[in-house]
Design a protein around this motif. Structure first.
Motif, PDB file in Angstrom:
ATOM      1  N   GLN A 104       1.002  -0.871  -0.065  1.00 24.63           N
ATOM      2  CA  GLN A 104       0.158   0.006   0.003  1.00 24.63           C
ATOM      3  C   GLN A 104       0.276   1.050  -0.262  1.00 24.63           C
ATOM      4  OE1 GLN A 104      -2.867   0.404   3.179  1.00 24.63           O
ATOM      5  NE2 GLN A 104      -4.202   1.140   1.873  1.00 24.63           N
ATOM      6  N   TYR A 105       2.025   0.970   0.239  1.00 25.70           N
ATOM      7  CA  TYR A 105       2.901   2.338  -0.033  1.00 25.70           C
ATOM      8  C   TYR A 105       4.355   2.495  -0.842  1.00 25.70           C
ATOM      9  CZ  TYR A 105       0.719   3.092   5.053  1.00 25.70           C
ATOM     10  OH  TYR A 105       0.039   3.024   5.501  1.00 25.70           O
ATOM     11  N   ALA A 106       3.759   0.991  -1.859  1.00 23.53           N
ATOM     12  CA  ALA A 106       5.018   0.835  -2.265  1.00 23.53           C
ATOM     13  C   ALA A 106       4.617   1.768  -3.314  1.00 23.53           C
ATOM     14  CB  ALA A 106       5.472  -0.543  -2.644  1.00 23.53           C
ATOM     15  N   ARG A 107       6.097   1.999  -4.861  1.00 23.76           N
ATOM     16  CA  ARG A 107       5.878   2.610  -6.023  1.00 23.76           C
ATOM     17  C   ARG A 107       5.879   1.516  -6.852  1.00 23.76           C
ATOM     18  NH1 ARG A 107       9.842   3.132  -9.927  1.00 23.76           N
ATOM     19  NH2 ARG A 107       9.501   4.676 -10.879  1.00 23.76           N
ATOM     20  N   THR A 108       6.299   0.799  -7.226  1.00 28.68           N
ATOM     21  CA  THR A 108       6.179  -0.933  -7.478  1.00 28.68           C
ATOM     22  C   THR A 108       5.747  -2.017  -6.483  1.00 28.68           C
ATOM     23  OG1 THR A 108       8.787  -1.044  -7.650  1.00 28.68           O
ATOM     24  CG2 THR A 108       7.135   0.301  -9.141  1.00 28.68           C
ATOM     25  N   VAL A 109       5.352  -2.949  -7.288  1.00 35.27           N
ATOM     26  CA  VAL A 109       5.012  -3.947  -6.517  1.00 35.27           C
ATOM     27  C   VAL A 109       5.773  -5.367  -7.534  1.00 35.27           C
ATOM     28  CG1 VAL A 109       3.631  -6.186  -5.910  1.00 35.27           C
ATOM     29  CG2 VAL A 109       3.175  -3.989  -5.721  1.00 35.27           C
ATOM     30  N   ILE A 110       6.615  -6.196  -7.390  1.00 35.52           N
ATOM     31  CA  ILE A 110       6.374  -6.991  -8.339  1.00 35.52           C
ATOM     32  C   ILE A 110       6.288  -8.023  -8.397  1.00 35.52           C
ATOM     33  CG2 ILE A 110       8.617  -8.966  -9.186  1.00 35.52           C
ATOM     34  CD1 ILE A 110      11.033  -6.773  -8.014  1.00 35.52           C
ATOM     35  N   VAL A 111       5.777  -8.946  -9.419  1.00 36.51           N
ATOM     36  CA  VAL A 111       4.289  -9.862  -9.301  1.00 36.51           C
ATOM     37  C   VAL A 111       4.759 -10.617 -10.058  1.00 36.51           C
ATOM     38  CG1 VAL A 111       1.815 -10.755  -9.946  1.00 36.51           C
ATOM     39  CG2 VAL A 111       2.337  -7.867  -9.140  1.00 36.51           C
ATOM     40  N   THR A 112       4.892 -12.094  -9.531  1.00 33.65           N
ATOM     41  CA  THR A 112       4.771 -13.433  -9.786  1.00 33.65           C
ATOM     42  C   THR A 112       3.237 -13.486 -10.671  1.00 33.65           C
ATOM     43  OG1 THR A 112       4.393 -14.226  -8.334  1.00 33.65           O
ATOM     44  CG2 THR A 112       6.852 -13.978  -8.926  1.00 33.65           C
TER      45      THR A 112
ATOM     46  N   ILE B 105       6.646 -19.630 -14.311  1.00 34.12           N
ATOM     47  CA  ILE B 105       5.964 -18.250 -14.011  1.00 34.12           C
ATOM     48  C   ILE B 105       7.090 -17.451 -14.006  1.00 34.12           C
ATOM     49  CG2 ILE B 105       6.179 -17.709 -11.309  1.00 34.12           C
ATOM     50  CD1 ILE B 105       5.165 -20.592 -11.338  1.00 34.12           C
ATOM     51  N   SER B 106       6.487 -16.263 -14.151  1.00 32.98           N
ATOM     52  CA  SER B 106       7.476 -15.123 -14.682  1.00 32.98           C
ATOM     53  C   SER B 106       7.593 -14.334 -13.561  1.00 32.98           C
ATOM     54  CB  SER B 106       7.921 -14.660 -16.042  1.00 32.98           C
ATOM     55  OG  SER B 106       7.783 -15.634 -16.788  1.00 32.98           O
ATOM     56  N   ALA B 107       8.192 -13.015 -13.657  1.00 38.44           N
ATOM     57  CA  ALA B 107       8.308 -11.713 -12.637  1.00 38.44           C
ATOM     58  C   ALA B 107       7.956 -10.398 -13.506  1.00 38.44           C
ATOM     59  CB  ALA B 107       9.508 -11.761 -11.584  1.00 38.44           C
ATOM     60  N   LEU B 108       7.025 -10.080 -12.701  1.00 38.84           N
ATOM     61  CA  LEU B 108       6.926  -8.252 -13.451  1.00 38.84           C
ATOM     62  C   LEU B 108       6.933  -7.348 -13.247  1.00 38.84           C
ATOM     63  CD1 LEU B 108       4.561 -10.389 -15.004  1.00 38.84           C
ATOM     64  CD2 LEU B 108       5.031  -9.119 -16.981  1.00 38.84           C
TER      65      LEU B 108
ATOM     66  N   LEU C 164      10.577  -9.160 -15.512  1.00 36.17           N
ATOM     67  CA  LEU C 164      11.672  -9.162 -14.824  1.00 36.17           C
ATOM     68  C   LEU C 164      12.764 -10.531 -14.784  1.00 36.17           C
ATOM     69  CD1 LEU C 164      13.926  -7.308 -12.753  1.00 36.17           C
ATOM     70  CD2 LEU C 164      12.378  -8.565 -11.187  1.00 36.17           C
ATOM     71  N   GLY C 165      13.843 -10.070 -15.245  1.00 38.92           N
ATOM     72  CA  GLY C 165      14.869 -11.434 -15.902  1.00 38.92           C
ATOM     73  C   GLY C 165      14.674 -12.205 -16.875  1.00 38.92           C
ATOM     74  N   ASP C 166      14.916 -13.694 -16.761  1.00 35.05           N
ATOM     75  CA  ASP C 166      14.716 -14.963 -18.292  1.00 35.05           C
ATOM     76  C   ASP C 166      13.028 -14.944 -17.873  1.00 35.05           C
ATOM     77  OD1 ASP C 166      14.498 -17.237 -19.743  1.00 35.05           O
ATOM     78  OD2 ASP C 166      16.387 -17.321 -19.545  1.00 35.05           O
ATOM     79  N   PRO C 167      12.441 -15.175 -18.557  1.00 31.37           N
ATOM     80  CA  PRO C 167      10.710 -15.116 -18.492  1.00 31.37           C
ATOM     81  C   PRO C 167      10.548 -16.422 -18.227  1.00 31.37           C
ATOM     82  CG  PRO C 167      11.254 -15.051 -20.779  1.00 31.37           C
ATOM     83  CD  PRO C 167      12.507 -14.452 -20.537  1.00 31.37           C
ATOM     84  N   ASN C 168      12.173 -17.597 -18.543  1.00 34.02           N
ATOM     85  CA  ASN C 168      11.316 -18.856 -18.201  1.00 34.02           C
ATOM     86  C   ASN C 168      12.335 -19.443 -17.258  1.00 34.02           C
ATOM     87  OD1 ASN C 168      10.510 -20.022 -20.744  1.00 34.02           O
ATOM     88  ND2 ASN C 168      12.193 -19.141 -21.808  1.00 34.02           N
ATOM     89  N   LYS C 169      12.508 -18.121 -16.245  1.00 31.23           N
ATOM     90  CA  LYS C 169      14.150 -18.706 -14.900  1.00 31.23           C
ATOM     91  C   LYS C 169      12.788 -18.233 -14.289  1.00 31.23           C
ATOM     92  CE  LYS C 169      18.028 -20.058 -17.063  1.00 31.23           C
ATOM     93  NZ  LYS C 169      19.599 -19.299 -17.478  1.00 31.23           N
TER      94      LYS C 169
END
Length: 381
Positions: free
Chosen positions: A161-169, A182-185, A226-231
């Motif tokens: 709720q106080y973040a600028r970005t969330v890294i979502v799997t 499973i990738s991270a965005l 974020l990073g390799d989509p397959n990793k």
């Protein structure tokens, strides 16, 4: 390995200790009582460079290392478990994955504001039916016209709720064996369709923000992958390995805070005409508490050192997280016992520490999951 801290590490430890004692500890009772996230504290930590300790200066960091960061987590956690948890999550989960797996442009666009203290980050992994079983992720991200369209739900997410970005799997496809990829965005919290609420009434770490995320066809540019989509799966396992070091350090800090309060109280409290610290039963409790804290701290330092040396540290981070978290619950419980009836009262603070530290056995992988990780590292299966 040499456990002697460097001059820079000692300087960071002392600086954070002073800051925590002067600015964090005095607010700990109020933060817990009101379940208030201390935004002003994080702004001060940002200005002091604490949010960027383990990152290079070119990305807004302080150019420190993992051990320096662990020392900071311990000192902050000793003063306030809530603040310590949000601090650990911001650095280990919200920012570190961008540093380790991000492109140069992602580091400049997203890591720099986090490491320099201009904003906070968050990491969205856990789902209602995919906690310990992260491979059971249901959130999906489909690539449509150079944008990922993300839909799903996340729960128990720190700082969101106080973040600028969330890294979502999210699941982005299937591999050649038919298993989910499973990738991270990197998802800006202001993105359309991204709803963040904080509906939880928690037992402990009440001043640390814990949120529920609902992503309803949230669109982010393809470059936010974020990073390799397959990793993606391996990437967040590495992220969790690092996060376990910080949770272990936090547990050591909370335990040390409870131990020091118990030691001080035992020297003041009189029963049967003498201080209770003169009774062998109390002395043995305090001796065991001090020993267990020191053992846990050494485990944290070793795991941090291995990570800094770019050596394997999965097993050692699990060792540290498992032992430190269970140790902290024992130590806080004994601290409360030494206080007797006073320990049960909020004004003496050890009851808060016991409530706070229980989460250390659950978050970043439960104690049961740590034992599975260790068994796998031992080659049991």
């Amino acid at each position: 390995m040499d456990f002697e801290l460097s001059k820079e590490q000692k300087m960071i430890k002392n600086m954070v200790k002073d800051f925590a004692e002067q600015e964090i500890a005095p607010k700990a009772v109020e933060i817990d009582r009101d379940a208030r996230f201390p935004e002003e504290t994080f702004k001060r930590m940002g200005s002091l460079g604490l949010l960027g300790i383990p990152f290079p200066e070119e990305y807004g960091g302080s150019g420190g290392d993992t051990l320096s960061y662990a020392l900071a987590v311990e000192e902050i956690g000793k003063a306030c478990g809530s603040t310590g948890l949000s601090y650990a999550a911001a650095v280990s989960l919200g920012a570190s994955p961008i540093y380790y797996f991000g492109t140069e442009q992602q580091k400049l666009d997203h890591l720099l504001p986090l490491a320099s203290g201009q904003a906070l980050g968050s990491f969205g992994l856990t789902e209602p039916n995919a906690g310990s079983d992260a491979g059971g992720t249901k959130t999906k991200a489909e690539l449509v016209d150079s944008e990922y369209v993300i839909s799903g739900e996340k729960c128990w997410i720190t700082n969101a709720q106080y973040a600028r970005t969330v890294i979502v799997t999210a699941v982005t496809g299937k591999d050649d064996k038919g298993k989910n990829i499973i990738s991270a965005l990197i998802v800006p919290t202001k993105a359309e369709g991204f709803k963040i609420t904080s509906p939880y009434e928690k037992m402990g770490v009440r001043g640390s923000n814990t949120s529920e995320l609902i992503l309803d066809e949230v669109r982010v540019p393809e470059k936010n992958l974020l990073g390799d989509p397959n990793k993606g799966f391996k990437q967040f396992l590495y992220t969790l390995d690092g996060g376990r070091i910080s949770i272990a350090a936090l547990a050591v800090g909370i335990a040390n805070g409870a131990y020091e309060k118990a030691l001080s109280y035992s020297k003041e409290r009189k029963q049967f005409g003498r201080t209770i610290s003169s009774f062998q039963a109390i002395q043995f409790k305090l001796a065991d508490m001090a020993m267990q804290i020191e053992l846990a701290r050494n485990m944290v330092w070793k795991a941090a050192w291995l990570k800094d040396q770019e050596k394997p540290f999965t097993k050692e981070s699990a060792f540290a997280k498992l032992y430190a978290s269970e140790m902290a619950t024992r130590v806080c419980n004994e601290a409360l016992q030494i206080h007797g009836g006073y320990g049960y009262m909020r004004e003496y603070e050890v009851e808060r520490m016991l409530r706070d530290t229980k989460l250390m056995e659950i978050g970043e992988g439960t104690s049961e999951i740590q034992r599975l990780v260790i068994a796998r590292q031992l080659g049991c299966f």
